[in-house]
Design a protein around this motif. Structure first.
Motif, mmCIF file in Angstrom:
data_model
loop_
_atom_site.group_PDB
_atom_site.id
_atom_site.type_symbol
_atom_site.label_atom_id
_atom_site.label_comp_id
_atom_site.label_asym_id
_atom_site.label_seq_id
_atom_site.Cartn_x
_atom_site.Cartn_y
_atom_site.Cartn_z
ATOM 1 N N LEU A 119 30.175 -26.790 -3.370
ATOM 2 C CA LEU A 119 31.509 -27.765 -1.825
ATOM 3 C C LEU A 119 31.070 -26.441 -1.047
ATOM 4 N N ALA A 120 31.363 -27.265 -0.064
ATOM 5 C CA ALA A 120 31.099 -26.818 1.368
ATOM 6 C C ALA A 120 32.829 -27.037 1.435
ATOM 7 N N ILE A 121 33.990 -26.186 1.212
ATOM 8 C CA ILE A 121 35.185 -26.359 1.791
ATOM 9 C C ILE A 121 35.351 -25.379 2.454
ATOM 10 N N LEU A 122 35.253 -23.873 2.442
ATOM 11 C CA LEU A 122 36.167 -23.624 3.223
ATOM 12 C C LEU A 122 35.837 -22.884 4.474
ATOM 13 N N PRO A 123 36.486 -22.393 4.995
ATOM 14 C CA PRO A 123 36.468 -21.411 5.936
ATOM 15 C C PRO A 123 35.462 -21.109 6.531
ATOM 16 N N PRO A 124 35.127 -21.333 8.191
ATOM 17 C CA PRO A 124 33.665 -20.552 8.372
ATOM 18 C C PRO A 124 34.051 -18.962 8.553
ATOM 19 N N LEU A 165 32.063 -22.308 -3.637
ATOM 20 C CA LEU A 165 32.645 -23.239 -2.775
ATOM 21 C C LEU A 165 32.087 -22.626 -1.781
ATOM 22 N N THR A 166 31.105 -22.343 -1.173
ATOM 23 C CA THR A 166 30.502 -22.433 0.766
ATOM 24 C C THR A 166 31.146 -23.266 2.140
ATOM 25 N N LEU A 191 42.507 -22.092 1.678
ATOM 26 C CA LEU A 191 42.610 -23.272 1.507
ATOM 27 C C LEU A 191 43.061 -23.379 0.507
ATOM 28 N N ARG A 192 43.784 -25.302 -0.576
ATOM 29 C CA ARG A 192 44.274 -25.407 -0.599
ATOM 30 C C ARG A 192 43.995 -26.034 -1.872
#
Length: 315
Positions: free
Chosen positions: A50-55, A311-312, A216-217
């Motif tokens: 999943l690509a959901i982490l902050p840059p 997570l990325t 991240l929540r």
């Protein structure tokens, strides 16, 4: 007399047909049960990204465990659980139903010991509070299961203490932040929605301006009832993790789960899906679970699983 002879012959023929049909049905049932007993120990690791982490952050490896339903003497399951430590996850999330026997608290803690050295969070399921009772297997297909009128209490405080003393964070109707690999993870968890015990604690509150910093929540629940998914999605969760469904436990090849044991659509009974509510969308991972009730120890077309989420950063 000829007519009576013909009728008797037909009756005998029908009787033989019924006997053959019954025998075939019994053989098929025995074969399915045998296969189900075998499959319940065919543990697999499902991997998702999943690509959901902050840059600038990640990757972050999250190991999602659920519905272990441990019973004393389950050596294969214990060895497999211990082997998951070789994955070196950055975080372990346990979404409940760890035991299925009154004497299983110590054994399940022993089996999870290698994983307890990693950062982790947990919530309980109904089978952390109460031992399962035998009931008609056909009731499995009639709708969500219910708590027995005279439940046998399990030693949940001992299990919770065992997790907590090892550093895992209890999210039972609580919220808390953890810093993992330099990123602040904000968690919000609930008690088991299957027992209607959930109370929402919101998200952690800290120093002024902290929400402007990368974070991240992650919402955590045992049972993925729609009301819970709606709440967390509308409350801006970035990821929701849940279990409870066993992936259907008994599935039809090419079709999937027959039941979800909650109000979740059966096609969502296992896997990573997007949940939409009131204009917001949140990815939800529903674990197919690792165990079964000790009174229904079979899995068909639904192998027991742990889930490794990588997570990325967002593009």
């Amino acid at each position: 007399m000829a007519d009576m002879s013909t009728l008797a012959s037909r009756v005998r023929s029908i009787g033989r047909g019924l006997a053959v049909t019954t025998a075939v049905g019994a053989a098929a049932g025995a074969a399915a049960t045998g296969y189900g007993l075998w499959e319940k120990n065919q543990f697999v690791l499902r991997e998702e990204s999943l690509a959901i982490l902050p840059p600038g952050y990640g990757p972050l490896r999250v190991l999602h465990l659920s519905d272990i339903h441990f019973i004393p003497g389950q050596r294969k399951k214990a060895d497999w659980l211990a082997s998951l430590a070789e994955l070196e996850p950055d975080l372990v999330v346990n979404t409940g139903d760890n035991v299925s026997h009154v004497k299983a608290i110590g054994p399940v803690l022993d089996a999870l010991r290698p994983l307890l050295r990693f950062p982790g969070v947990f919530v309980p399921g109904s089978n952390d509070y109460y031992a399962p009772r035998f009931k008609n297997p056909a009731s499995y297909f009639t709708g969500p299961s219910s708590t027995p009128k005279t439940p046998v209490a399990l030693d949940w405080p001992r299990l919770r203490t065992g997790f907590g003393m090892s550093g895992w964070v209890d999210l039972t109707n609580r919220c808390q932040s953890l810093v993992v690999d330099g990123l602040r993870l904000d968690f919000s968890g609930v008690d088991d929605p299957h027992l209607r015990l959930e109370k929402y604690a919101g998200w952690p509150r800290g120093t002024r301006g902290q929400d402007t910093k990368p974070h991240l929540r992650i919402a955590v629940a045992h049972a993925p009832y729609q009301r819970v998914l709606d709440h967390f999605t509308e409350d801006a969760a970035d990821l929701i993790l849940a279990g409870h469904t066993h992936g259907g436990q008994i599935c039809l090849p090419g079709y999937g789960a027959l039941v979800a044991n909650c109000d979740l659509p059966t096609w969502r009974a296992k896997g990573l899906h997007d949940w939409e509510s009131n204009g917001r969308t949140t990815p939800v991972n529903v674990s197919g679970g690792i165990g079964t009730s000790r009174f229904a120890p079979v899995r068909i077309a639904c192998k027991p699983e742990a889930v490794l989420l990588t997570l990325t950063a967002k593009a």
